[in-house]
Design a protein around this motif. Structure first.
Motif, short mmCIF file in Angstrom:
data_model
loop_
_atom_site.label_atom_id
_atom_site.label_comp_id
_atom_site.label_asym_id
_atom_site.label_seq_id
_atom_site.Cartn_x
_atom_site.Cartn_y
_atom_site.Cartn_z
N ASP A 1 0.83 -1.21 0.00
CA ASP A 1 0.00 0.00 0.00
C ASP A 1 0.87 1.26 0.00
OD1 ASP A 1 -2.37 -1.42 0.00
OD2 ASP A 1 -2.89 -0.97 2.09
N LEU A 2 1.94 1.25 0.79
CA LEU A 2 2.81 2.43 0.85
C LEU A 2 3.50 2.67 -0.50
CD1 LEU A 2 4.27 1.99 4.43
CD2 LEU A 2 2.98 3.98 3.59
N THR A 3 3.89 1.61 -1.19
CA THR A 3 4.47 1.75 -2.52
C THR A 3 3.44 2.36 -3.47
OG1 THR A 3 5.95 -0.11 -2.14
CG2 THR A 3 5.53 0.48 -4.44
N TRP A 4 2.21 1.85 -3.40
CA TRP A 4 1.13 2.38 -4.25
C TRP A 4 0.83 3.83 -3.89
CZ3 TRP A 4 -3.81 4.12 -3.03
CH2 TRP A 4 -4.64 4.36 -4.13
N LEU A 5 0.77 4.14 -2.59
CA LEU A 5 0.50 5.51 -2.17
C LEU A 5 1.56 6.47 -2.71
CD1 LEU A 5 -0.63 4.83 1.50
CD2 LEU A 5 -2.00 5.98 -0.24
N ALA A 6 2.84 6.10 -2.62
CA ALA A 6 3.91 6.97 -3.11
C ALA A 6 3.78 7.19 -4.61
CB ALA A 6 5.28 6.36 -2.77
N ALA A 7 3.52 6.12 -5.37
CA ALA A 7 3.37 6.25 -6.82
C ALA A 7 2.15 7.10 -7.16
CB ALA A 7 3.26 4.87 -7.46
N THR A 8 1.06 6.93 -6.42
CA THR A 8 -0.16 7.68 -6.68
C THR A 8 0.03 9.16 -6.34
OG1 THR A 8 -1.46 5.69 -6.30
CG2 THR A 8 -2.64 7.78 -6.20
N ILE A 9 0.70 9.45 -5.25
CA ILE A 9 1.00 10.85 -4.89
C ILE A 9 1.79 11.50 -6.02
CG2 ILE A 9 2.39 12.30 -3.35
CD1 ILE A 9 1.46 10.39 -1.05
N GLU A 10 2.78 10.79 -6.51
CA GLU A 10 3.59 11.33 -7.61
C GLU A 10 2.74 11.57 -8.86
OE1 GLU A 10 7.18 9.75 -10.40
OE2 GLU A 10 7.37 9.36 -8.24
N ARG A 11 1.89 10.63 -9.21
CA ARG A 11 1.04 10.77 -10.40
C ARG A 11 0.04 11.93 -10.26
NH1 ARG A 11 1.32 5.01 -10.31
NH2 ARG A 11 2.50 4.30 -12.12
N VAL A 12 -0.59 12.00 -9.10
CA VAL A 12 -1.58 13.07 -8.89
C VAL A 12 -0.89 14.43 -8.88
CG1 VAL A 12 -3.27 14.01 -7.25
CG2 VAL A 12 -3.23 11.55 -7.71
N ALA A 13 0.28 14.51 -8.26
CA ALA A 13 1.01 15.78 -8.21
C ALA A 13 1.40 16.25 -9.62
CB ALA A 13 2.24 15.65 -7.33
N ARG A 14 1.68 15.32 -10.52
CA ARG A 14 2.06 15.66 -11.89
C ARG A 14 0.86 15.91 -12.78
NH1 ARG A 14 5.94 10.73 -12.96
NH2 ARG A 14 3.87 9.95 -13.35
N GLN A 15 -0.33 15.56 -12.31
CA GLN A 15 -1.54 15.66 -13.13
C GLN A 15 -1.77 17.11 -13.55
OE1 GLN A 15 -5.04 14.20 -11.20
NE2 GLN A 15 -6.41 14.87 -12.80
N GLN A 16 -2.02 17.28 -14.81
CA GLN A 16 -2.33 18.59 -15.35
C GLN A 16 -3.85 18.73 -15.41
OE1 GLN A 16 0.02 20.88 -16.09
NE2 GLN A 16 1.45 19.39 -15.24
N PRO A 17 -4.35 19.93 -15.14
CA PRO A 17 -5.81 20.11 -15.26
C PRO A 17 -6.24 19.84 -16.71
CG PRO A 17 -4.77 22.05 -14.27
CD PRO A 17 -3.68 21.12 -14.71
N GLU A 18 -7.38 19.20 -16.85
CA GLU A 18 -7.88 18.91 -18.19
C GLU A 18 -8.39 20.18 -18.84
OE1 GLU A 18 -10.69 15.76 -18.32
OE2 GLU A 18 -9.42 14.39 -17.18
N GLU A 19 -8.25 20.24 -20.15
CA GLU A 19 -8.77 21.37 -20.92
C GLU A 19 -10.29 21.29 -20.94
OE1 GLU A 19 -6.94 23.81 -22.45
OE2 GLU A 19 -5.21 22.95 -21.44
N PRO A 20 -10.96 22.46 -20.76
CA PRO A 20 -12.42 22.40 -20.84
C PRO A 20 -12.86 22.02 -22.26
CG PRO A 20 -11.65 24.63 -20.28
CD PRO A 20 -10.45 23.75 -20.46
N SER A 21 -13.94 21.25 -22.35
CA SER A 21 -14.40 20.84 -23.69
C SER A 21 -15.38 21.80 -24.28
CB SER A 21 -15.01 19.47 -23.72
OG SER A 21 -15.19 18.84 -22.52
#
Length: 178
Positions: free
Chosen positions: A158-178
């Motif tokens: 779980d901790l490995t998954w949490l670290a990877a998910t934190i990294e992914r969410v932190a890098r997430q760019q806001p989506e362009e409005p459609s």
């Protein structure tokens, strides 16, 4: 549910009454989901109905009569079959942790999801430290140690998954409005 089969396993060592089975369950599987006395007796009733245990007498140890149960030949066969069957890995991910992260992302956005992930990582790390201490406690049984090892392995995943998910969410760019 594995509780009926664990009770069969405990009866393989010899006849016991429900109260003793409950105590043995708690000693043997100290980190498992608790098993209530009512559940023990209801399960023994179903096991008796199914011909896997029989009443083999009564004990009175300074208290009320206690019905003693023994494993039948069919119960022994069922226990042997269960112990010889490999458990299939879970086909679906069913985790409150995963569901909360996905819902936080959908409903509240990345900042709330990151705050939840950080708090969850802290809680997991604290639980990991507690389990590590449990293994080193004087008087820890082999059951305590292997149960702690099992929980530690899951927390570590779980901790490995949490670290990877934190990294992914932190890098997430806001989506362009459609």
């Amino acid at each position: 549910m594995f509780a009926p089969l664990v009770l069969l396993g405990l009866l393989a060592a010899g006849p016991r009454h429900g109260y003793d089975l409950k105590r043995a369950y708690d000693r043997t599987l100290p980190r498992a989901k608790p098993l209530g006395f009512g559940q023990v007796y209801a399960t023994l009733g179903r096991l008796e109905r199914d011909g896997l245990v029989v009443r083999s007498g009564h004990e009175r140890d300074g208290g009320p009569d206690r019905t003693v149960y023994a494993l039948t030949d069919d119960g022994h066969v069922r226990l042997t079959e269960w112990l010889g069957t490999v458990e299939e890995p879970a086909p679906h991910v069913a985790s409150t942790l995963l569901a909360k992260v996905v819902v936080a992302l959908l409903a509240a956005g990345p900042e709330q999801a990151l705050a939840y992930l950080a708090a969850q990582r802290k809680a997991h790390a604290a639980r990991l430290r507690g389990l590590t201490r449990t293994k080193a406690e004087p008087g820890a049984t082999i059951g305590d140690v292997i149960a702690a090892d099992y929980a530690i392995a899951h927390l570590d995943a779980d901790l490995t998954w949490l670290a990877a998910t934190i990294e992914r969410v932190a890098r997430q760019q806001p989506e362009e409005p459609s």
